[in-house]
Design an enzyme around this catalytic site. Structure first.
Site, PDB file in Angstrom:
ATOM      1  N   GLU A  62       0.809  -1.223   0.000  1.00 50.71           N
ATOM      2  CA  GLU A  62       0.000   0.000   0.000  1.00 50.71           C
ATOM      3  C   GLU A  62       0.840   1.271   0.000  1.00 50.71           C
ATOM      4  O   GLU A  62       0.451   2.273  -0.602  1.00 50.71           O
ATOM      5  CB  GLU A  62      -0.963   0.013   1.193  1.00 50.71           C
ATOM      6  CG  GLU A  62      -2.164  -0.914   1.045  1.00 50.71           C
ATOM      7  CD  GLU A  62      -1.838  -2.370   1.347  1.00 50.71           C
ATOM      8  OE1 GLU A  62      -0.712  -2.649   1.789  1.00 50.71           O
ATOM      9  OE2 GLU A  62      -2.721  -3.234   1.139  1.00 50.71           O
ATOM     10  N   HIS A 131     -10.749  -5.355   8.364  1.00 49.41           N
ATOM     11  CA  HIS A 131     -11.224  -5.109   7.010  1.00 49.41           C
ATOM     12  C   HIS A 131     -12.372  -4.091   6.991  1.00 49.41           C
ATOM     13  O   HIS A 131     -12.745  -3.618   5.933  1.00 49.41           O
ATOM     14  CB  HIS A 131     -11.700  -6.409   6.341  1.00 49.41           C
ATOM     15  CG  HIS A 131     -10.577  -7.294   5.903  1.00 49.41           C
ATOM     16  ND1 HIS A 131      -9.763  -7.955   6.796  1.00 49.41           N
ATOM     17  CD2 HIS A 131     -10.113  -7.624   4.674  1.00 49.41           C
ATOM     18  CE1 HIS A 131      -8.851  -8.658   6.124  1.00 49.41           C
ATOM     19  NE2 HIS A 131      -9.047  -8.471   4.844  1.00 49.41           N
TER      20      HIS A 131
END
Lengths: 325, 321
Positions: A62, A131
């Site tokens: 990321e 998540h």
């Protein structure tokens, strides 16, 4: 008029902007060849349509996905990157918060970072708190970032097209639950400007301010209350920053009552900012204390009954409105 | 391939300018108290900035870090605009928003200076991606320090650069210290260059005090990048004479170590090489020093005479309207 899920509407926006401007490219994890091939997902089919030069499947990295966007934007491209789940934004956050948001300022206005960070978000998938974690208030707190959170397919398409054309970094947060709810999308080309709220239902007794998936909950509550003779105005902010204070304040001045609904947790949530703006600028118009309906201050739990407990529902919104009527 | 004499003279000129610029900054901070805030200098590392930049073209992109003066001056940034920025004046290259630490000079394609350690490499990957995407005849150079190689972002950047064969040169200035930690206190291997292999890119360790070696390594890596062969990691072994910042007491740097490295001064080294080759006479050297001194004096005068920004100018430049 087409009937599309929000993911499909986003897919159309990406397609149209990529056709319009070669500088637009996509990067992210599994955006080309992904584990989900559902036509309802936002990037399905784009690799086939535009090829691997413009639809970049990246390693699970990321920080460098976000750095890719910052550097490519500085060098003249218009990146649209995807962060697969909102909590993974933390891994990209240095590049977004310390770089995308600040480098233009640090240059004295000489550089620009026209990039879009699409973030998939929302509870309701049984995936648990690593998540599912709505972090819009974090990014809204960073000067230099625009924050968009659409609630309908139509809005998502028009807002994303504006975000891609914007010269500033835009955080575009998509609630995944909305991918599966079809809505009307115009056939013809259109954009929707950033920074404009939309009154999704007019009313006179109370203003409900919301965004993203909580629009559905808010409209359900408004419908239930209408049957009881209570008229609720539902303001969909669509963009958190820049905030459309004009629409917000006009509605509160009309109704005299305010309830803010968001899925994110309560403490430090963006409802606090809405409340502060209203208290500073429309205190005299308020006939009652405002109320917040939010997720509780807990990580999103995994088990179905626990997760449903976390997500605000129409019953809570109705109860909050009745408290201040 | 030999190095054109003009390039060698340019390296000598920019190294001398960077040295004088930074010695003046140290004096302005320590003796005169005229500059507010942190001051991080690269004295002793000038061969890296000058050697790299002399091997670049105007359209190549630079991404640098908190120790950037020698890079930017070698790249051709205006000393007056830099000095005014370091003073915090409105005429500074970034209108007083960046100060000494985040100098951005897009006029010379130095698009970003980041002080977040490890922040540069992911951005350099993005800039190099843009160059590859549009088939530009250009590369991106990212300057990083040895300390940054402990950051995860650096490894992510190396990995993606290697995977996509991006035209990027990671120039690691191994100056032996990451703040107060010596190299072997923060890194378990002797060679940072060896890390290139883990990401499918050549890693080369060179004498970072030898401007000509830095130039040659940059030229090779740039040619590879332009040929589509991907990134290179160049480890420049050097040493910082001064502390991490000007408030650093340098108690962790042995005095004899500093003295030994001062004897390996990169400027003396290049000057001596040029003298021995008959390319540089005493008068030439004096002229070079005088020109640099004048440029630095002009820069200080310009900065001192320039107005402060109006306080409310703080509100400008966040957004593109």
């Amino acid at each position: 008029m087409q009937k599309l899920g929000m993911g499909q509407a986003i897919n159309q926006a990406l397609r149209e902007e990529m056709e319009r401007d070669f500088r637009v490219f996509l990067a992210g994890e599994g955006i080309g060849v992904g584990i989900h091939t559902s036509p309802l997902m936002p990037t399905t089919g784009l690799l086939d349509a535009f090829g691997p030069k413009r639809v970049k499947d990246t390693p699970v990295s990321e920080a460098v996905i976000a750095g890719l966007a910052v550097g490519a934007a500085a060098a003249g491209l218009r990146p649209v990157i995807e962060i697969m789940f909102n909590p993974f934004f933390t891994l990209a956050s240095d590049m977004i918060v310390n770089h995308a948001a600040k480098l233009r300022y640090l240059s004295g206005g000489k550089t620009a970072f026209p990039l879009v960070v699409r973030i998939k978000s929302g509870a309701g998938f049984g995936a648990g708190c690593q998540h599912s974690h709505n972090l819009e208030a974090w990014v809204a707190h960073c000067p230099g970032l625009k924050v968009v959170m659409p609630a309908t397919p139509r809005d998502a398409k028009g807002l994303l097209k504006s975000a891609i054309r914007d010269e500033n970094p835009v955080i575009f947060i998509e609630d995944m639950g909305l991918y599966f709810a079809p809505g009307d999308v115009p056939d013809e080309a259109y954009t929707i400007p950033l920074g404009k709220a939309d009154i999704k239902r007019s009313g006179t007794d109370v203003t409900l301010v919301t965004w993203s998936k909580m629009l559905g909950v808010s409209l359900q509550a408004a419908e239930q209350l209408a049957a009881q003779g209570i008229s609720v105005e539902v303001v969909d902010l669509r963009t958190l920053t820049p905030l459309d204070t004009d629409t917000l304040l006009a509605s509160v001045r009309k109704t005299g009552r305010l309830v803010v609904v968001h899925e994110a947790t309560r403490t430090g949530g963006f409802a606090g900012e809405i409340a502060a703006v209203v208290m500073e600028q429309a205190f005299a118009a308020l006939k009652a204390p405002l109320r917040r309906v939010t997720g509780p201050d807990i990580p999103v739990p995994a088990s179905p009954p626990l997760e449903q407990f976390y997500i605000p529902d129409a019953g809570q919104v109705v109860a909050a409105i009745k408290e201040i009527l | 391939m030999s190095i054109p004499k003009e390039r060698q003279m340019e390296m000598a000129r920019t190294m001398i300018l960077a040295r004088q610029f930074e010695e003046t900054l140290a004096d302005l901070v320590r003796q005169q108290g005229k500059i507010h805030g942190m001051m991080i200098l690269a004295t002793g590392q000038e061969a890296v900035g000058s050697g790299v930049c002399a091997a670049l073209s105007a359209n190549d992109i630079l991404i640098t870090n908190h120790r950037s003066h020698h890079h930017l001056l070698a790249r051709g940034a205006d000393p007056k605009a830099l000095m005014a920025e370091i003073f915090g004046k409105r005429t500074g290259c970034n209108k007083g928003k960046s100060g000494t630490l985040h100098l951005a000079v897009p006029e010379v394609n130095a698009l970003c200076t980041t002080t977040v350690v490890g922040g540069g490499p992911p951005i350099a990957v993005g800039a190099a991606f843009a160059q590859q995407y549009e088939n530009r005849e250009a590369v991106t150079v990212c300057f990083l320090g040895d300390g940054s190689t402990g950051e995860g972002s650096v490894h992510e950047a190396f990995n993606l650069a290697g995977l996509w064969r991006l035209p990027v040169l990671f120039v690691c200035e191994n100056n032996k210290y990451a703040a107060a930690q010596s190299y072997r206190e923060h890194t378990p291997v002797d060679s940072l260059a060896a890390r290139g292999a883990a990401y499918g890119m050549p890693g080369e360790s060179i004498d970072g005090n030898d401007a000509l070696a830095v130039f040659e390594a940059t030229r090779r890596a740039r040619a590879r990048a332009l040929a589509g062969e991907g990134p290179t990691l160049i480890e420049c072994l050097t040493y910082r004479w001064r502390g991490h910042g000007e408030t650093d007491h340098q108690l962790y740097q042995p005095a004899d170590e500093i003295a030994a490295w001062k004897k390996k001064c990169p400027i003396d080294r290049l000057v001596n090489t040029l003298r021995e080759a008959g390319a540089l006479g005493d008068a030439d050297l004096e002229a070079m020093r005088a020109t640099a001194a004048e440029a630095v004096a002009d820069a200080v005068r310009f900065a001192e005479e320039s107005p402060w920004p109006e306080p409310q100018e703080a509100l400008d430049d966040v957004w593109v309207a």
